[in-house]
Write an enzyme that holds these catalytic residues in place. Sequence first.
Site, mmCIF file in Angstrom:
data_model
loop_
_atom_site.group_PDB
_atom_site.id
_atom_site.type_symbol
_atom_site.label_atom_id
_atom_site.label_comp_id
_atom_site.label_asym_id
_atom_site.label_seq_id
_atom_site.Cartn_x
_atom_site.Cartn_y
_atom_site.Cartn_z
ATOM 1 N N ASP A 38 0.824 -1.200 0.000
ATOM 2 C CA ASP A 38 0.000 0.000 0.000
ATOM 3 C C ASP A 38 0.864 1.257 0.000
ATOM 4 O O ASP A 38 0.511 2.272 -0.598
ATOM 5 C CB ASP A 38 -0.925 0.013 1.219
ATOM 6 C CG ASP A 38 -2.025 -1.033 1.103
ATOM 7 O OD1 ASP A 38 -2.363 -1.418 -0.030
ATOM 8 O OD2 ASP A 38 -2.532 -1.461 2.152
ATOM 9 N N LEU A 84 -9.309 2.025 -4.073
ATOM 10 C CA LEU A 84 -9.514 3.252 -3.309
ATOM 11 C C LEU A 84 -8.241 4.082 -3.292
ATOM 12 O O LEU A 84 -7.133 3.544 -3.252
ATOM 13 C CB LEU A 84 -9.911 2.934 -1.865
ATOM 14 C CG LEU A 84 -11.284 2.305 -1.645
ATOM 15 C CD1 LEU A 84 -11.421 1.866 -0.191
ATOM 16 C CD2 LEU A 84 -12.404 3.267 -2.008
ATOM 17 N N LYS A 119 -11.203 -1.147 7.220
ATOM 18 C CA LYS A 119 -10.784 -1.661 5.917
ATOM 19 C C LYS A 119 -10.234 -3.073 6.127
ATOM 20 O O LYS A 119 -9.132 -3.250 6.642
ATOM 21 C CB LYS A 119 -9.724 -0.768 5.278
ATOM 22 C CG LYS A 119 -9.351 -1.190 3.863
ATOM 23 C CD LYS A 119 -8.349 -0.226 3.251
ATOM 24 C CE LYS A 119 -8.067 -0.612 1.805
ATOM 25 N NZ LYS A 119 -7.482 -1.955 1.688
ATOM 26 N N ARG A 140 -11.848 -9.855 -7.981
ATOM 27 C CA ARG A 140 -11.727 -8.551 -8.634
ATOM 28 C C ARG A 140 -10.878 -8.631 -9.895
ATOM 29 O O ARG A 140 -11.153 -7.948 -10.873
ATOM 30 C CB ARG A 140 -11.104 -7.526 -7.672
ATOM 31 C CG ARG A 140 -10.997 -6.135 -8.280
ATOM 32 C CD ARG A 140 -10.688 -5.079 -7.242
ATOM 33 N NE ARG A 140 -9.391 -5.289 -6.607
ATOM 34 C CZ ARG A 140 -8.886 -4.469 -5.680
ATOM 35 N NH1 ARG A 140 -9.593 -3.434 -5.271
ATOM 36 N NH2 ARG A 140 -7.696 -4.705 -5.135
ATOM 37 N N LYS A 291 -16.640 7.119 3.259
ATOM 38 C CA LYS A 291 -17.411 7.279 2.028
ATOM 39 C C LYS A 291 -18.473 8.359 2.227
ATOM 40 O O LYS A 291 -19.090 8.429 3.300
ATOM 41 C CB LYS A 291 -18.103 5.964 1.642
ATOM 42 C CG LYS A 291 -17.159 4.796 1.404
ATOM 43 C CD LYS A 291 -17.919 3.503 1.144
ATOM 44 C CE LYS A 291 -16.970 2.329 0.980
ATOM 45 N NZ LYS A 291 -17.691 1.038 0.817
ATOM 46 N N CYS A 444 28.204 12.464 -21.903
ATOM 47 C CA CYS A 444 28.155 11.813 -20.592
ATOM 48 C C CYS A 444 27.556 10.423 -20.774
ATOM 49 O O CYS A 444 26.375 10.294 -21.132
ATOM 50 C CB CYS A 444 27.311 12.625 -19.616
ATOM 51 S SG CYS A 444 27.164 11.871 -17.973
#
Length: 740
Positions: A38, A84, A119, A140, A291, A444
């Site tokens: 995360d 999110l 969460k 998902r 939310k 360089c």
Amino acid sequence: MSAHAAAEELATLIRLLDRANRAYHTEDDPVLTDSDYDSLKRRNLALEEAFPDLKRPDSPSDQVGAPLAAGFGKVTHAQRMMSLSNGFSTADIVEFDRGVRRYLGLPEDAPLPYTAEPKIDGLSLSLRYEDGALVQAATRGDGAVGENVTANARTIDTIPQRLTGAPKVLEVRGEVYMRHADFAALNARQAEAGAKTFANPRNAAAGSLRQLDPAISAARPLAFFAYAWGEVSAPLADTQFGAIARLNAVGFDVNPLTTLCESPAQMIAQYDRIAADRATLGYDIDGVVYKVDDLGLQRRLGFRSTTPRWAIAHKFPAERAWTRLDGIDIQVGRTGALSPVARLSPVTVGGVVVSNATLHNEDYIAGRSGDGTPIRDGRDIRVGDWVEVYRAGDVIPKIRDVDPSRRPTDAVPFAFPTHCPECGSEAVREDGDSVRRCIGGLICPAQAVEKLRHFVSRAAFDIEGLGAKQIEYFFVDAHLPIREPADIFTLATRDRDTVARLENREGFGKTSVKNLFQAIEEKRKITLNRLIFALGIRHVGEVAAADLAQHFMTWDALVAAVDAAGPAAQAHLAADAAEADERAAALTDGRRASLKRARDAVWADVPEVARAAWADLTGIEGIGATVAVALVTTFQQKAERASIDRLASQLQVQEMAPRAASGSPVAGKTVVFTGTLEKMTRAEAKARAEALGAKVAGSVSARTDLLIAGPGAGSKADKAAELGIETIDEDGWLAMIGDA
């Protein structure tokens, strides 16, 4: 932080997050802790917000989950399963609330309730019910397509097989998780049987749900919390809180700690309460989700590419650790920036062993900010110091502080180099820049190699078989030299001896060389935005490249505009220098007037065609003077321009397709908003226009198709009238777009 350092971090982030996504979502064998994963995503988003021009087309911020594993059927979600955005501090949550209010045009004292819920740290799952019966369960996946795990989901006790009182079609979304006690018992059984044990409850839950044999899932102690919904045939309620209560009423477990909050202060208080009870909950959580409660406002706020505007996850803080600084190395990037990197005695931070950390720039090492004010109370950082390292979102962690009480007696202040460690050229620091840069340019080797690495990166040309390692190999081989991008496309046309030498090198062969040449040939056809980004021009990241490409549509149009704007760019720089002199000195009114006349005189010599090109270039939404100057400067450097022209001669640059939206009356048009909008905020208007396929510009030019002018419209309205551009008011705009 410099743009160069940010670009380097973003490139590394993509590699790490791609690997972590696959390990976490597809293989159920994570290579990072949940907290660090995360943190990486947070860092990526923070960098993209700070440096929007550097955002990459393959940004992790625009991705959800990971590709599917083999063995499961695919399920296309009726509505995307979004992720999110994250916040890590009270300030982040306060700013989230302010951002919501700004978007909606709500005053600070207007009521705006939020829900707050733990969460859950588990695996996202979508459950589809028709006529009350469970007909499909899907992970998902990448947000659009998930894995069909219906048989496995039916084995979970807390997932109802039938619902009573639910809409005809109801897609319930939530989290599959494992309680701590059940996890400990499972690992004990696994160990007793000589089987693999799990690292944490989340991995155990994910691995258990994604078994090809449902009997294995049935033997695992999984549970499910419902917290959201996708497709529904009838609304569940008018509010988030009411909808969650409805899900509970029809048969789902919902988190009992979900509550209503009336302000950011109440949200933070609930976060503190949940954090204090975290260890006693019996299951893993990694933050609190807020939310907007009103579902009508949620619909107005809508979504970004992968996250809703109406929700945020307030994550728990990352871990910190102390270790010794063993050395400071200087790396040279593709823009010549000298970036200091701390070499640390390895230390574990958040479950990951850390041995490197960014030191940003010479000011940060010296204990001061860019404007000279002290940081860390003015404490500098020296080799041998004990330093505090943290990973609050960094791929290369940061050094937060230094402990002067443990400083060795022979430690000396770090002397930042004034010459490039790679080529010996002078390294200069321009006014207003926090980074020292090598002026060696193409001579360089570090810059040349980094530019080529950038050129073949995933967001640029992405040539199969020609990555960073191969670039280094070709660069140092005198017989197979690639010194600039055009050389890549002439590799196959070298003499036969050269090709034979390549075929005989370790790691190559006739087949691999043939495949490489074919991959290079396929990349001769390239989209304009990828080509612009691949050039590695300072300040021109993926977003800016896309904006430029969409505006000019063709390579020839872009080059012509940049060339035409040259005199105006020089005038802009000269005027800026004069203004800097004025700010730096206590000038008399007469002297200021003299400087103004000098600035006006500079612009007076600029041809009208250059003025128009400059106005067009800087008027592109997201493209300002900084990007425009970088473009013009690059194209005006003889060696760099010759290299670009040689590259372009080898390519077929595809013309950009106009933005389009089905049924939209403004698709492909360039619109400008000016004045005060009374029925929606500027952000809402811009988002709506872009969703309909329009291009929103920041200034009026000959390319503008439509001006929407509210009360207080000034010079933009005058300019539109002068150019004969159609101008309408806000009511006319709303009537034009209707329900499109």
